[in-house]
Design an enzyme around this catalytic site. Structure first.
Site, PDB file in Angstrom:
ATOM      1  NE  ARG A   1      28.645 -97.254 -93.497  1.00 34.54           N
ATOM      2  CZ  ARG A   1      28.930 -96.312 -92.615  1.00 34.54           C
ATOM      3  NH1 ARG A   1      29.680 -95.294 -92.981  1.00 34.54           N
ATOM      4  NH2 ARG A   1      28.469 -96.367 -91.377  1.00 34.54           N
TER       5      ARG A   1
ATOM      6  CG  ASP B   1      16.647 -96.810 -91.407  1.00 36.32           C
ATOM      7  OD1 ASP B   1      15.950 -96.124 -90.648  1.00 36.32           O
ATOM      8  OD2 ASP B   1      17.839 -97.096 -91.186  1.00 36.32           O
TER       9      ASP B   1
ATOM     10  CE  LYS C   1      17.565 -93.779 -88.495  1.00 37.79           C
ATOM     11  NZ  LYS C   1      18.034 -94.272 -89.799  1.00 37.79           N
TER      12      LYS C   1
HETATM   13  P1  XMP Z   1      26.339 -99.492 -91.648  1.00 38.78           P
HETATM   14  O1  XMP Z   1      26.960 -99.239 -92.974  1.00 38.78           O
HETATM   15  O2  XMP Z   1      26.775 -98.542 -90.601  1.00 38.78           O
HETATM   16  O3  XMP Z   1      24.765 -99.227 -91.948  1.00 38.78           O
HETATM   17  O4  XMP Z   1      26.428-100.934 -91.231  1.00 38.78           O
HETATM   18  C1  XMP Z   1      23.765 -99.170 -90.975  1.00 38.78           C
HETATM   19  C2  XMP Z   1      22.457 -98.816 -91.579  1.00 38.78           C
HETATM   20  O5  XMP Z   1      21.508 -98.650 -90.561  1.00 38.78           O
HETATM   21  C3  XMP Z   1      21.175 -97.267 -90.438  1.00 38.78           C
HETATM   22  N1  XMP Z   1      21.314 -96.965 -89.039  1.00 38.78           N
HETATM   23  C4  XMP Z   1      20.301 -96.868 -88.222  1.00 38.78           C
HETATM   24  N2  XMP Z   1      18.990 -97.010 -88.448  1.00 38.78           N
HETATM   25  N3  XMP Z   1      18.630 -96.616 -86.151  1.00 38.78           N
HETATM   26  C5  XMP Z   1      18.165 -96.887 -87.407  1.00 38.78           C
HETATM   27  O6  XMP Z   1      16.950 -96.990 -87.582  1.00 38.78           O
HETATM   28  C6  XMP Z   1      19.930 -96.459 -85.864  1.00 38.78           C
HETATM   29  O7  XMP Z   1      20.334 -96.259 -84.735  1.00 38.78           O
HETATM   30  C7  XMP Z   1      20.794 -96.589 -86.965  1.00 38.78           C
HETATM   31  N4  XMP Z   1      22.125 -96.562 -87.034  1.00 38.78           N
HETATM   32  C8  XMP Z   1      22.408 -96.796 -88.344  1.00 38.78           C
HETATM   33  C9  XMP Z   1      22.121 -96.485 -91.283  1.00 38.78           C
HETATM   34  O8  XMP Z   1      21.518 -95.319 -91.804  1.00 38.78           O
HETATM   35  C10 XMP Z   1      22.431 -97.501 -92.357  1.00 38.78           C
HETATM   36  O9  XMP Z   1      21.365 -97.573 -93.291  1.00 38.78           O
END
Ligand code: XMP
Length: 259
Positions: A232, A85, A87
């Site tokens: 989390r 991830d 981005k």
């Molecule tokens: P949690 O702890 O919130 O973690 O369940 C979520 C994970 O995903 C990432 N995250 C995203 N990654 N687009 C992404 O590519 C998104 O919209 C997005 N929202 C959350 C976050 O950094 C963590 O690793």
């Protein structure tokens, strides 16, 4: 190819859950402790998830070619794909290097940001991915509240002579560019539904934001998400396996109700 890998893993493990292997920052956490913590969770939940997503939470403290590469090897031994991830969000030449390093470390796919555009933007990432048989997953609408400022803004589509939301344009780009997945927050199920209509099942939707960010797994799946990214709620729980099993069961009960 990555799309297929994900479908096979989801079918084999009978799960739509992508584990986000994230841990909070701690100055007390030695590299060894953090590695062992991550390893333990993988051993605990691997039969019940379909993939693992790694973020800066591990790449920064463990290093891509030290700890993270070892974790990727362990995850691959469990027949699970791994995505980064990152981005990716830079000029094309830099994006190419980002993709090359992550793929060299063993990642099966990376997440990239379509805001940078195609020419001298994401095109090199797609080229490298195709050559190395890896995947590119594009952001369409992020899960946090501020996402509306960028992903939700109205833009003018010159070709169609109409005003559309930014995320609609990103979903169309994902189709045109041949993305292997699209990320849409579970916190915005109505956007998942809209984007799913555009993608017509040609590109799977990955949905983060379950639990800690307030999104609901069932709503995201019912709106058209194919995979749920969960961090989390699993990694910070005393019993990660229990959480994953409960989530799988909930999703199964819901889908059997729909039949
Ligand atoms: P949690 O702890 O919130 O973690 O369940 C979520 C994970 O995903 C990432 N995250 C995203 N990654 N687009 C992404 O590519 C998104 O919209 C997005 N929202 C959350 C976050 O950094 C963590 O690793």
């Amino acid at each position: 190819m990555f799309k297929l890998k994900m479908e096979e893993a989801a079918e084999k493990k009978d799960s739509k859950i992508v584990l986000a292997l994230d841990f909070p920052y701690s100055s007390l956490n030695s590299q060894e402790n953090l590695f062992n913590k991550a390893h333990k969770i993988i051993e605990d939940v691997y039969p019940y998830i379909c993939a693992v997503k790694i973020n800066h939470h591990l790449v920064l403290p463990l290093g891509t070619f030290q700890g993270v590469k070892k974790l990727i090897e362990i995850i691959h031994e469990k027949d699970l794909p791994v995505m980064m991830d990152c981005k990716a969000n830079d000029i094309g030449a830099t994006n190419r290097v980002i993709a090359e390093y992550y793929y060299a470390a063993g990642f099966d796919a990376i997440i990239a940001n379509p805001f940078v555009g195609w020419d001298e933007g994401l095109k090199p990432i797609f080229e490298v991915s195709k050559k190395m048989h890896r995947g590119v997953i594009l952001l369409a609408y992020m899960s946090h509240r501020g996402a509306k400022e960028g992903y939700g803004q109205l833009i003018y589509d010159k070709e169609k002579d109409e005003k559309i939301a930014q995320y609609i344009s990103f979903a169309r780009k994902a189709l045109n560019w041949g993305a292997d997945g699209v990320v849409v927050g579970a916190t915005v199920p109505e956007k998942i539904r809209e984007i799913n209509e555009i993608l017509e099942d040609k590109i799977p939707i990955y949905s983060p934001g379950i639990g800690a960010q307030g999104g609901k797994a069932i709503s995201a799946i019912n709106a058209g998400a194919n995979y749920l990214i969960v961090g989390r709620s699993i990694t910070l729980d005393k019993n990660p396996q229990k959480i994953v099993k409960i989530l799988n069961k909930k999703l199964k009960n819901e889908s059997s109700l729909e039949r």
